[in-house]
Design a protein around this motif. Structure first.
Motif: not given
Ligand code: NAP
Length: 242
Positions: A13-14, A127, A140, A170
């Motif tokens: 997402i980021g 979330s 979580y 989300p």
């Molecule tokens: N995907 C979903 O269905 C969903 C639903 C609801 C909420 N969310 C939330 O949305 C956010 C993004 O999730 P995503 O699905 O895009 O996950 P993702 O693709 O796994 O990306 C996670 C990001 O967080 C960074 N990160 C994780 N741990 C970290 C740490 N200790 N220090 C610095 N950076 C860190 C990772 O950076 P690195 O490259 O350094 O690993 C990566 O850029 C999260 O907070 C997640 O809980 C996701």
């Protein structure tokens, strides 16, 4: 030119948000743990990097201390791990997840607040898991319930004319985080759809941004059920997943 800081900009997402804000002409401060990983996916004159682990308060403060003021900060970095057996509760897993998602977000709030321009906005990514207690989401869900409360209290305590606050909740989004899930993910949207919903909500100054609509409406209805009824339903869903 508008400036946005995004944590967790190397993936999912980021990353999509960073790419879309760049496309819209913004300057982006892209944050993640690895400079190389960030530079592989995001580059150009309008990209700066913030390299730190959100678990490290001093590193977060240090990395952001020299960043020029931003209009918008999106604290999106996070992780997800599910509890396998609640009877053999894994306290280390619990600590890892709460540490990154809640304490790590707190570290980022402290580091980024002084960098937000007057009239700017702080957004915290939680979330939709916090609508109802879902099976195996003890760690979580608890971490994200903390983020919900953090965002809502910051909205009360920060002077809104100085910094407004948005909470983003989300539903399922197709990212590396969810690709490892071993259960059905109803209403899962693409990162592009998630980014569109988030950017639209933020542009409209929404205090809470939820998506996708149908899935969130179902969760809201379920959250209104009497607890006993929800428990028996959730247990049945758990059996079906097993
Ligand atoms: N995907 C979903 O269905 C969903 C639903 C609801 C909420 N969310 C939330 O949305 C956010 C993004 O999730 P995503 O699905 O895009 O996950 P993702 O693709 O796994 O990306 C996670 C990001 O967080 C960074 N990160 C994780 N741990 C970290 C740490 N200790 N220090 C610095 N950076 C860190 C990772 O950076 P690195 O490259 O350094 O690993 C990566 O850029 C999260 O907070 C997640 O809980 C996701």
């Amino acid at each position: 030119m508008n400036r946005v800081l995004i944590t967790g900009a190397s993936s999912g997402i980021g990353l999509q948000l960073a790419q879309d804000y760049l496309f819209e002409g913004w300057q982006v401060v892209a944050c993640g743990r690895s400079h190389d990983k960030l530079a592989q996916v995001l580059s150009g004159e309008r990209v700066e990097y913030g390299v730190f682990d959100i678990n490290d308060r001093d590193a977060a403060a240090g990395a952001l201390s020299e960043v020029a003021p931003v209009d918008l900060a999106i604290l999106n970095a996070g992780t997800c791990e599910y509890v396998n057996d609640a009877h053999a509760f894994d306290a280390e897993l619990f600590e890892r997840v709460v540490q990154a998602n809640l304490i790590g977000t707190g570290n980022c709030v402290a580091a980024v607040l002084p960098r937000i321009k007057t009239g700017g906005r702080l957004a915290l990514v939680s979330s939709s898991v916090t609508f109802v207690p879902l099976t195996r989401a003890e760690a979580y869900g608890a971490s994200k319930a903390g983020v919900d409360y953090l965002a809502r209290t910051l909205a009360v305590d920060l002077n809104a004319a100085r910094v407004a606050v948005s909470l983003i909740r989300p539903g399922f989004v197709d990212t590396p985080l969810t690709r490892k899930n071993d259960f059905p993910m109803p209403g899962r949207v693409s990162p592009e759809q998630a980014s569109r919903a988030i950017r639209r909500g933020l542009a409209r100054g929404r205090s809470e941004i939820t998506f996708p609509t149908g899935f969130i409406a179902t969760l809201r209805l379920l959250s209104w059920l009497p607890h006993g009824l929800w428990l028996s339903l959730a247990r049945r869903m758990k059996k079906e997943q097993a």
